[in-house]
Design a protein around this motif. Structure first.
Motif, short mmCIF file in Angstrom:
data_model
loop_
_atom_site.label_atom_id
_atom_site.label_comp_id
_atom_site.label_asym_id
_atom_site.label_seq_id
_atom_site.Cartn_x
_atom_site.Cartn_y
_atom_site.Cartn_z
N ALA A 109 66.52 7.33 -41.38
CA ALA A 109 66.70 8.37 -40.36
C ALA A 109 65.58 8.31 -39.34
O ALA A 109 64.40 8.18 -39.70
N TYR A 110 65.95 8.42 -38.08
CA TYR A 110 64.97 8.45 -36.99
C TYR A 110 65.25 9.66 -36.12
O TYR A 110 66.12 9.63 -35.25
N VAL A 111 64.52 10.73 -36.37
CA VAL A 111 64.70 11.98 -35.63
C VAL A 111 64.04 11.84 -34.25
O VAL A 111 63.01 11.17 -34.10
N HIS A 112 64.63 12.48 -33.28
CA HIS A 112 64.12 12.42 -31.91
C HIS A 112 62.66 12.91 -31.85
O HIS A 112 62.27 13.81 -32.60
N LYS A 125 66.81 17.12 -30.24
CA LYS A 125 66.09 17.09 -31.52
C LYS A 125 66.54 18.25 -32.41
O LYS A 125 66.80 18.05 -33.61
N PHE A 126 66.64 19.44 -31.84
CA PHE A 126 67.09 20.59 -32.62
C PHE A 126 68.51 20.35 -33.16
O PHE A 126 68.80 20.65 -34.33
N ARG A 127 69.39 19.81 -32.33
CA ARG A 127 70.76 19.57 -32.77
C ARG A 127 70.80 18.53 -33.89
O ARG A 127 71.59 18.67 -34.83
N PHE A 152 60.71 11.57 -39.32
CA PHE A 152 61.32 12.85 -39.00
C PHE A 152 60.71 13.46 -37.73
O PHE A 152 61.23 14.45 -37.22
N ASN A 153 59.58 12.93 -37.28
CA ASN A 153 58.90 13.44 -36.08
C ASN A 153 58.59 14.92 -36.18
O ASN A 153 58.57 15.64 -35.18
N VAL A 154 58.33 15.39 -37.41
CA VAL A 154 57.93 16.79 -37.65
C VAL A 154 56.88 16.79 -38.76
O VAL A 154 57.10 16.21 -39.83
N GLY A 155 55.77 17.42 -38.50
CA GLY A 155 54.81 17.70 -39.56
C GLY A 155 55.16 19.05 -40.17
O GLY A 155 55.24 20.05 -39.45
N HIS A 156 55.37 19.08 -41.47
CA HIS A 156 55.92 20.29 -42.08
C HIS A 156 54.92 21.45 -42.14
O HIS A 156 55.24 22.58 -41.78
N ALA A 171 55.87 19.61 -29.47
CA ALA A 171 56.92 18.97 -30.26
C ALA A 171 56.29 18.22 -31.43
O ALA A 171 55.27 17.54 -31.28
N GLY A 172 56.90 18.38 -32.59
CA GLY A 172 56.37 17.80 -33.81
C GLY A 172 55.75 18.82 -34.74
O GLY A 172 55.64 18.57 -35.94
N PHE A 173 55.35 19.97 -34.17
CA PHE A 173 54.80 21.03 -35.02
C PHE A 173 55.26 22.41 -34.55
O PHE A 173 54.62 23.41 -34.81
N LEU A 174 56.36 22.46 -33.84
CA LEU A 174 56.92 23.74 -33.42
C LEU A 174 57.46 24.50 -34.62
O LEU A 174 58.07 23.90 -35.52
N PRO A 175 57.29 25.80 -34.67
CA PRO A 175 57.83 26.58 -35.80
C PRO A 175 59.33 26.37 -35.99
O PRO A 175 59.81 26.31 -37.13
N GLU A 176 60.07 26.24 -34.89
CA GLU A 176 61.52 26.06 -34.99
C GLU A 176 61.88 24.72 -35.66
O GLU A 176 62.90 24.62 -36.33
N GLU A 177 61.03 23.70 -35.44
CA GLU A 177 61.25 22.41 -36.10
C GLU A 177 60.87 22.48 -37.57
O GLU A 177 61.60 22.03 -38.45
N ARG A 178 59.72 23.05 -37.83
CA ARG A 178 59.20 23.11 -39.19
C ARG A 178 60.11 23.94 -40.10
O ARG A 178 60.20 23.66 -41.31
N SER A 179 60.80 24.94 -39.52
CA SER A 179 61.69 25.77 -40.32
C SER A 179 62.86 24.97 -40.87
O SER A 179 63.38 25.29 -41.94
#
Length: 276
Positions: A109-112, A125-127, A152-156, A171-179
């Protein structure tokens, strides 16, 4: 034992010029998931003789691209994550393997990477993360032994980014991504860091399970300044395993290069032995 590696190669042709081929042959891997391949079949296949290759290049030449290399052939593969609103080619590749009587599914998997909130890049990315959440239960219904790997391009959590305080609006550490990751890894009803409540999927972050209280170990470092030398990194590359497969995980490791000039990608490979 099945040894599975995942790495964002940051362009497979450039990576091979810098030494990826030697790493690939020395690793004794059974399966290798690649992201950001940025090549066509005619570019990739000559680089990996002796491997069975599944490859989903991006529609736009020189962008994204995911692949799965294996020593044994897969019995089936899929590239549809179910998202119809925009082009997801080169970002999701599922491969089924039979290991004895066990059906093992691996996903590259390669997330935006995303961008500023409200931009098309971040909306995509959200979609894509939402589509991952819809696909995860379907994968668990397919087999008990699944691992979704890749960038995943997100740090949890703050443990996953060295300078997390300064990146909470990036981007990469937004609360909406981490959720989304809160729900991927949570059980029962989960309230994400953005305050949104949803049902957890119960998958296991194999890296965090191996290092529950440790910063990192990081898997990506900016090319700017001395980020790599000072280990100012991000942990954005994951093995996300179903509970049955995660229970067999042994020897999780991030193969960080010994020095900046010995790297063949700005990401480090993430390797796990699964005792199937």
């Amino acid at each position: 034992m099945v040894r599975i590696a995942s790495v964002n190669v940051n362009g497979v042709r450039a990576a091979f010029r810098k030494g990826m081929g030697e790493w690939l042959e020395a690793g004794d891997f059974d399966v290798v998931a690649l992201q950001e391949v940025r090549a066509l079949d005619e570019d990739l296949l000559p680089l990996v003789p002796g491997w069975h290759v599944l490859h989903d290049p991006a529609t736009a030449k020189g962008r994204a691209g995911v692949a799965v290399l294996s020593r044994e052939p897969s019995i089936e593969h899929r590239t549809d994550i179910g998202l119809k609103t925009f082009d997801t080619k080169g970002r999701w590749l599922e491969a089924d393997f039979l290991h004895g009587e066990t059906l093992l599914t691996v996903v590259s998997a390669y997330v935006h990477s995303g961008g500023e909130v409200g931009t098309p890049k971040q909306d995509d990315k959200f979609r894509f993360l939402q589509s991952m959440g819809k696909r995860l239960p379907q994968l668990r219904a397919h087999t008990d032994h699944v691992v979704v790997m890749g960038d995943f391009n997100v740090g949890h959590t703050p443990l996953d980014i060295k300078n997390w305080k300064g990146n909470q609006k990036n981007a990469g550490f937004l609360p909406e991504e981490r959720s989304h990751l809160d729900r991927f890894f949570g059980t029962g009803m989960v309230t994400g860091v953005d305050g949104v409540r949803g049902r957890g999927h119960g998958w296991v972050d194999v890296g965090r399970a191996a290092h529950p209280d440790q910063d990192g170990p990081y898997t990506w470092w900016s090319q700017r300044g001395k980020a790599f030398d000072n280990d100012v990194g991000w942990r954005i590359d994951y093995h996300m395993a179903s509970p049955a497969l995660a229970s067999t995980a042994r020897d999780y490791r991030v193969e960080r290069a010994s020095a900046w000039d010995t790297r063949w990608s700005d990401h480090a490979p993430v390797i796990v032995d699964y005792d199937l």
